[in-house]
Design a protein around this motif. Structure first.
Motif, PDB file in Angstrom:
ATOM      1  N   SER A 168       0.821  -1.213   0.000  1.00 24.87           N
ATOM      2  CA  SER A 168       0.000   0.000   0.000  1.00 24.87           C
ATOM      3  C   SER A 168       0.853   1.260   0.000  1.00 24.87           C
ATOM      4  O   SER A 168       0.545   2.235  -0.700  1.00 24.87           O
ATOM      5  N   VAL A 169       1.930   1.254   0.789  1.00 30.10           N
ATOM      6  CA  VAL A 169       2.831   2.406   0.796  1.00 30.10           C
ATOM      7  C   VAL A 169       3.479   2.571  -0.582  1.00 30.10           C
ATOM      8  O   VAL A 169       3.644   3.697  -1.079  1.00 30.10           O
ATOM      9  N   LEU A 170       3.840   1.456  -1.218  1.00 31.05           N
ATOM     10  CA  LEU A 170       4.380   1.519  -2.577  1.00 31.05           C
ATOM     11  C   LEU A 170       3.363   2.156  -3.522  1.00 31.05           C
ATOM     12  O   LEU A 170       3.710   3.050  -4.309  1.00 31.05           O
ATOM     13  N   ALA A 171       2.107   1.716  -3.458  1.00 32.73           N
ATOM     14  CA  ALA A 171       1.085   2.234  -4.367  1.00 32.73           C
ATOM     15  C   ALA A 171       0.884   3.740  -4.180  1.00 32.73           C
ATOM     16  O   ALA A 171       0.720   4.479  -5.155  1.00 32.73           O
ATOM     17  N   TRP A 172       0.887   4.205  -2.928  1.00 31.29           N
ATOM     18  CA  TRP A 172       0.746   5.650  -2.662  1.00 31.29           C
ATOM     19  C   TRP A 172       1.860   6.432  -3.342  1.00 31.29           C
ATOM     20  O   TRP A 172       1.617   7.455  -3.981  1.00 31.29           O
ATOM     21  N   HIS A 173       3.072   5.953  -3.189  1.00 28.45           N
ATOM     22  CA  HIS A 173       4.210   6.655  -3.780  1.00 28.45           C
ATOM     23  C   HIS A 173       4.163   6.610  -5.303  1.00 28.45           C
ATOM     24  O   HIS A 173       4.462   7.607  -5.973  1.00 28.45           O
ATOM     25  N   LEU A 174       3.795   5.465  -5.865  1.00 26.64           N
ATOM     26  CA  LEU A 174       3.702   5.381  -7.321  1.00 26.64           C
ATOM     27  C   LEU A 174       2.710   6.406  -7.845  1.00 26.64           C
ATOM     28  O   LEU A 174       2.963   7.091  -8.844  1.00 26.64           O
ATOM     29  N   ALA A 175       1.558   6.516  -7.180  1.00 29.92           N
ATOM     30  CA  ALA A 175       0.551   7.487  -7.603  1.00 29.92           C
ATOM     31  C   ALA A 175       1.079   8.910  -7.474  1.00 29.92           C
ATOM     32  O   ALA A 175       0.889   9.742  -8.370  1.00 29.92           O
ATOM     33  N   LYS A 176       1.760   9.197  -6.392  1.00 27.85           N
ATOM     34  CA  LYS A 176       2.292  10.543  -6.173  1.00 27.85           C
ATOM     35  C   LYS A 176       3.350  10.895  -7.208  1.00 27.85           C
ATOM     36  O   LYS A 176       3.442  12.038  -7.650  1.00 27.85           O
ATOM     37  N   TRP A 177       4.158   9.915  -7.592  1.00 28.02           N
ATOM     38  CA  TRP A 177       5.248  10.170  -8.516  1.00 28.02           C
ATOM     39  C   TRP A 177       4.792  10.262  -9.970  1.00 28.02           C
ATOM     40  O   TRP A 177       5.587  10.579 -10.847  1.00 28.02           O
ATOM     41  N   GLY A 178       3.534   9.943 -10.238  1.00 31.50           N
ATOM     42  CA  GLY A 178       3.033  10.090 -11.593  1.00 31.50           C
ATOM     43  C   GLY A 178       2.780   8.801 -12.348  1.00 31.50           C
ATOM     44  O   GLY A 178       2.390   8.834 -13.522  1.00 31.50           O
ATOM     45  N   PHE A 179       2.999   7.664 -11.717  1.00 30.13           N
ATOM     46  CA  PHE A 179       2.653   6.392 -12.365  1.00 30.13           C
ATOM     47  C   PHE A 179       1.131   6.245 -12.398  1.00 30.13           C
ATOM     48  O   PHE A 179       0.434   6.735 -11.512  1.00 30.13           O
ATOM     49  N   GLU A 180       0.646   5.556 -13.411  1.00 35.41           N
ATOM     50  CA  GLU A 180      -0.795   5.355 -13.540  1.00 35.41           C
ATOM     51  C   GLU A 180      -1.208   3.902 -13.380  1.00 35.41           C
ATOM     52  O   GLU A 180      -2.324   3.624 -12.939  1.00 35.41           O
ATOM     53  N   LEU A 181      -0.316   2.988 -13.737  1.00 36.39           N
ATOM     54  CA  LEU A 181      -0.683   1.580 -13.760  1.00 36.39           C
ATOM     55  C   LEU A 181       0.398   0.753 -13.072  1.00 36.39           C
ATOM     56  O   LEU A 181       1.583   0.949 -13.314  1.00 36.39           O
ATOM     57  N   ALA A 182      -0.019  -0.162 -12.198  1.00 40.26           N
ATOM     58  CA  ALA A 182       0.889  -1.141 -11.602  1.00 40.26           C
ATOM     59  C   ALA A 182       0.573  -2.502 -12.203  1.00 40.26           C
ATOM     60  O   ALA A 182      -0.600  -2.896 -12.288  1.00 40.26           O
ATOM     61  N   ASP A 183       1.604  -3.217 -12.599  1.00 42.03           N
ATOM     62  CA  ASP A 183       1.468  -4.495 -13.308  1.00 42.03           C
ATOM     63  C   ASP A 183       2.093  -5.596 -12.455  1.00 42.03           C
ATOM     64  O   ASP A 183       3.286  -5.545 -12.164  1.00 42.03           O
ATOM     65  N   ASN A 184       1.289  -6.572 -12.059  1.00 39.04           N
ATOM     66  CA  ASN A 184       1.789  -7.682 -11.244  1.00 39.04           C
ATOM     67  C   ASN A 184       1.911  -8.977 -12.052  1.00 39.04           C
ATOM     68  O   ASN A 184       2.140 -10.034 -11.490  1.00 39.04           O
ATOM     69  N   LYS A 185       1.729  -8.884 -13.356  1.00 32.62           N
ATOM     70  CA  LYS A 185       1.825 -10.017 -14.283  1.00 32.62           C
ATOM     71  C   LYS A 185       0.690 -11.008 -14.117  1.00 32.62           C
ATOM     72  O   LYS A 185      -0.183 -11.107 -14.955  1.00 32.62           O
ATOM     73  N   TRP A 186       0.716 -11.815 -13.056  1.00 29.38           N
ATOM     74  CA  TRP A 186      -0.336 -12.796 -12.826  1.00 29.38           C
ATOM     75  C   TRP A 186      -1.124 -12.445 -11.566  1.00 29.38           C
ATOM     76  O   TRP A 186      -0.561 -11.970 -10.577  1.00 29.38           O
ATOM     77  N   LEU A 187      -2.426 -12.694 -11.605  1.00 31.55           N
ATOM     78  CA  LEU A 187      -3.292 -12.355 -10.477  1.00 31.55           C
ATOM     79  C   LEU A 187      -3.122 -13.357  -9.343  1.00 31.55           C
ATOM     80  O   LEU A 187      -3.034 -14.564  -9.564  1.00 31.55           O
ATOM     81  N   THR A 188      -3.068 -12.842  -8.113  1.00 26.80           N
ATOM     82  CA  THR A 188      -3.012 -13.669  -6.904  1.00 26.80           C
ATOM     83  C   THR A 188      -4.166 -13.262  -5.995  1.00 26.80           C
ATOM     84  O   THR A 188      -4.737 -12.174  -6.160  1.00 26.80           O
TER      85      THR A 188
END
Length: 268
Positions: free
Chosen positions: A194-214
């Motif tokens: 969750s902390v990673l996702a917050w930072h990615l959004a703040k830094w300007g990333f739009e999409l996170a890709d985890n390859k396969w769903l878990t």
């Protein structure tokens, strides 16, 4: 032996025929070009043999929707039929997780200890066979990408200063492709993510890709996106570099607990 057993699992055995074709081309030297993920059969995720793991080749592959992988034989290029992705404005943090994050039991850093993170991702997993595709060759390739500012790691530390969770991924424009993760304490897993996702959004990333769903990523808002749609989204975002070089944490888990995805991260 374990790699062979992995390749012969029912859900993987269908890849043996395209693997044989790709490996034959590899042996005869008849296929030197970077494969095209968009030209793959709709049921096939294996694109070809990864002869070259130089930084330039890897970044070109990621921009085309490919990544190196494989527990059996040579390293191969993969492109899943359905890609596990989340738009960062749709990321989900449960009420229970928010409560745990407000306790501040874990500290999250970025790009602080990439070597131990990669080793942790390659290490033994409790309750699983000790089988990994993260070989020394793969480690060196991603270490080079880290040195060049394309790879970022995140680390989760407990109150005793122990590394209990971590992961690393590749930045391709506004897409962050998560390569691998590990955890040694269960609560640390979703907090770090969750902390990673917050930072990615703040830094300007739009999409996170985890390859396969878990199951874990599904709970956090990831969904399967058809390969053709993923390649279209990637093509539109791959050329816009938003976070080159080293990263540093700009908020702790307590601050991220108040984040409402879809709003500007500054508002949290």
């Amino acid at each position: 032996m374990l790699g062979t057993a992995w390749a012969l699992r029912p859900k993987r055995i269908g890849a043996l025929v395209p693997l044989a074709r790709a490996y034959l081309g590899h042996l005869t030297g008849s296929n030197h070009d970077m494969p095209d993920a968009g030209a793959l059969d709709e049921t096939c995720e294996l694109a070809g043999i990864a002869r070259d793991l130089s930084s330039s080749t890897l970044m070109k592959a990621y921009a085309r929707g490919l990544f190196p992988h494989g527990h059996f034989g040579p390293v191969k290029w993969f492109s899943p039929v359905d890609r596990a992705v989340v738009s960062l404005d749709e990321f989900h943090i449960s009420s229970r997780l928010r409560s745990m994050m407000r306790q501040g039991r874990y500290r999250v850093t970025f790009d602080r200890d990439v070597e131990d993170v990669i080793k942790g991702c390659a290490g033994r997993r409790q309750g699983r066979w000790h089988l990994t595709w993260i070989t020394p060759r793969i480690m060196r390739a991603y270490a080079r990408l880290f040195d060049e500012g394309h790879v970022h790691s995140f680390e989760v530390w407990n109150s005793d200063g122990e590394l209990v969770r971590g992961g690393y991924g590749v930045a391709i424009g506004r897409v962050f492709a998560i390569e691998s993760q590990f955890f040694r304490e269960s609560n640390a897993s979703k907090i770090g993510f969750s902390v990673l996702a917050w930072h990615l959004a703040k830094w300007g990333f739009e999409l996170a890709d985890n390859k396969w769903l878990t199951p874990t990523t599904a709970q956090m808002g990831f969904r399967e996106m058809p390969r053709a749609e993923y390649l279209r989204r990637l093509s539109a975002m791959a050329d816009e570099s938003v976070r080159p070089g080293r990263c540093e944490a700009e908020a702790d888990s307590k601050a991220v607990a108040d984040w409402r995805p879809g709003m500007d991260a500054h508002a949290s």
